[in-house]
Enzyme design. Structure first.
Site, PDB file in Angstrom:
ATOM      1  N   HIS A  50       0.838  -1.198   0.000  1.00  0.00           N
ATOM      2  CA  HIS A  50       0.000   0.000   0.000  1.00  0.00           C
ATOM      3  C   HIS A  50       0.870   1.245   0.000  1.00  0.00           C
ATOM      4  O   HIS A  50       2.030   1.198   0.405  1.00  0.00           O
ATOM      5  CB  HIS A  50      -0.842   0.085   1.285  1.00  0.00           C
ATOM      6  CG  HIS A  50      -1.599  -1.139   1.650  1.00  0.00           C
ATOM      7  ND1 HIS A  50      -2.972  -1.235   1.519  1.00  0.00           N
ATOM      8  CD2 HIS A  50      -1.197  -2.312   2.207  1.00  0.00           C
ATOM      9  CE1 HIS A  50      -3.374  -2.416   1.961  1.00  0.00           C
ATOM     10  NE2 HIS A  50      -2.315  -3.091   2.382  1.00  0.00           N
ATOM     11  N   THR A  89       0.471   5.131   1.910  1.00  0.00           N
ATOM     12  CA  THR A  89      -0.338   5.662   3.012  1.00  0.00           C
ATOM     13  C   THR A  89      -1.178   6.866   2.607  1.00  0.00           C
ATOM     14  O   THR A  89      -2.169   7.181   3.260  1.00  0.00           O
ATOM     15  CB  THR A  89       0.563   6.092   4.184  1.00  0.00           C
ATOM     16  OG1 THR A  89       1.448   7.125   3.739  1.00  0.00           O
ATOM     17  CG2 THR A  89       1.373   4.909   4.712  1.00  0.00           C
ATOM     18  N   GLU A 130       2.533  -0.980   4.605  1.00  0.00           N
ATOM     19  CA  GLU A 130       2.189   0.394   4.239  1.00  0.00           C
ATOM     20  C   GLU A 130       3.482   1.173   4.001  1.00  0.00           C
ATOM     21  O   GLU A 130       4.412   1.120   4.821  1.00  0.00           O
ATOM     22  CB  GLU A 130       1.382   1.065   5.351  1.00  0.00           C
ATOM     23  CG  GLU A 130      -0.045   0.549   5.487  1.00  0.00           C
ATOM     24  CD  GLU A 130      -1.017   1.234   4.525  1.00  0.00           C
ATOM     25  OE1 GLU A 130      -0.566   2.080   3.731  1.00  0.00           O
ATOM     26  OE2 GLU A 130      -2.217   0.910   4.596  1.00  0.00           O
ATOM     27  N   HIS A 173      -2.820  -3.011  -3.219  1.00  0.00           N
ATOM     28  CA  HIS A 173      -4.191  -2.831  -2.737  1.00  0.00           C
ATOM     29  C   HIS A 173      -5.154  -2.666  -3.911  1.00  0.00           C
ATOM     30  O   HIS A 173      -6.297  -3.115  -3.865  1.00  0.00           O
ATOM     31  CB  HIS A 173      -4.243  -1.608  -1.817  1.00  0.00           C
ATOM     32  CG  HIS A 173      -5.373  -1.649  -0.843  1.00  0.00           C
ATOM     33  ND1 HIS A 173      -5.607  -0.649   0.073  1.00  0.00           N
ATOM     34  CD2 HIS A 173      -6.354  -2.564  -0.641  1.00  0.00           C
ATOM     35  CE1 HIS A 173      -6.679  -0.963   0.804  1.00  0.00           C
ATOM     36  NE2 HIS A 173      -7.147  -2.107   0.380  1.00  0.00           N
ATOM     37  N   ASP A 207      -3.794   2.358  -4.684  1.00  0.00           N
ATOM     38  CA  ASP A 207      -2.429   2.228  -4.180  1.00  0.00           C
ATOM     39  C   ASP A 207      -1.876   0.814  -4.434  1.00  0.00           C
ATOM     40  O   ASP A 207      -2.650  -0.130  -4.487  1.00  0.00           O
ATOM     41  CB  ASP A 207      -2.365   2.580  -2.682  1.00  0.00           C
ATOM     42  CG  ASP A 207      -3.325   1.771  -1.820  1.00  0.00           C
ATOM     43  OD1 ASP A 207      -4.500   1.652  -2.185  1.00  0.00           O
ATOM     44  OD2 ASP A 207      -2.892   1.271  -0.767  1.00  0.00           O
TER      45      ASP A 207
END
Length: 288
Positions: free
Chosen positions: A47, A49, A114, A161, A171
């Protein structure tokens, strides 16, 4: 005669202590190990953020959303750093409503990373995505390498993601260097010769929308199968293009996209999962 409350409480505590002692003293023979097993972790999800580091850390540690790891960006003179926020043995809440290769609710079967990156922002030329720091990406690659090795995660299950939730998420975005992960042997990448072989056929006659839906589903996406180029189908195609052809990810079916997905399906069919090894966390393995 009414029993004394104090004596009853004492008796209950004694019984509880005895039961607790039995539970903690339970002897389990571990000399036999079943062959039919693998890691509970089957997917690795990456991912961005969409926030700076302080805000990202606060959201991922104090809110309902979480991830196993957070990789910071450069903070002044401080180099990027890996933070473990959730132990790999526990479930983090990073994937949300998600699906990949028939599996759903991927929080239960995945590790989430992340990466601090502000994501899309409005610029003079429209929406623009932020570049990733090279040192930051090097850390992510090494962390992924360790996690994949520990849990024997197949390269077609290392995803973004946007792969597992294409109608909701974009993302880690088109600036994420997936090719570097492919060069490191962490994900599948379309074989150039195979793509070149297949592309002329699709240029002569572009397949129907239903063909694209079927191929995208075989590749891993959850996608409608009704043969119409609706929003959900466009989102899936765009997510695929963003990963494998980031120069143009308009969600429009074309010959290059057809050749890319066809090549990946052929390559994925030949995959054999790497052997698993006793699990330690990715961050711990990097320190060894």
């Amino acid at each position: 005669m009414t029993p004394c409350p104090h004596r009853m409480t004492t008796a209950l505590l004694v019984v509880a202590a005895l039961l607790g002692g039995c539970a903690t003293g339970l002897k389990i023979d571990t000399s036999h190990t079943a062959v039919g097993q693998d890691s509970r972790v089957q997917h690795l999800v990456l991912h961005f953020t969409a926030e700076d580091f302080p805000r990202s850390l606060k959201i991922l540690t104090q809110g309902a959303v979480s991830s196993h790891y957070l990789v910071s960006d450069r903070q002044g003179d401080n180099a990027p750093k890996i933070y473990r926020l959730v132990d790999e043995s526990r479930r983090a809440y990073h994937a949300g409503v998600s699906s990949w290769k028939g599996a759903s609710s991927l929080n239960a079967s995945s590790i989430g990373i992340e990466i601090v990156n502000r994501g899309p922002r409005k610029g003079p030329n429209g929406v623009e995505f932020e570049d990733f720091d090279d040192e930051q990406i090097n850390l992510v690659i090494e962390l992924c390498r360790q996690i994949i090795k520990e849990h024997a995660i197949r390269p077609d299950r290392v995803v973004g993601h946007s792969d597992i939730a294409p109608t909701r998420k974009n993302d880690p975005g088109p600036k994420f260097p997936w090719k570097r992960f492919a060069d490191a042997g962490l994900i599948l990448w379309p074989d150039a010769a195979l793509v070149a072989q297949k592309r002329p056929t699709y240029e002569q006659k572009l397949p129907e929308v239903k063909w694209f839906q079927e191929r995208m589903q075989t590749h891993g996406f959850l996608v409608p199968q009704h043969g119409e180029l609706d929003r959900a189908t466009r989102d899936v195609i765009a997510a695929f293009q963003m990963k494998y052809r980031p120069a143009r990810y308009d969600g429009e079916p074309d010959a290059e996209t057809a050749a890319l997905v066809d090549a990946l399906i052929v390559q994925a069919a030949k995959l054999v999962a790497p052997p698993a090894r006793p699990a330690t966390s990715g961050a711990e393995a990097m320190r060894k």
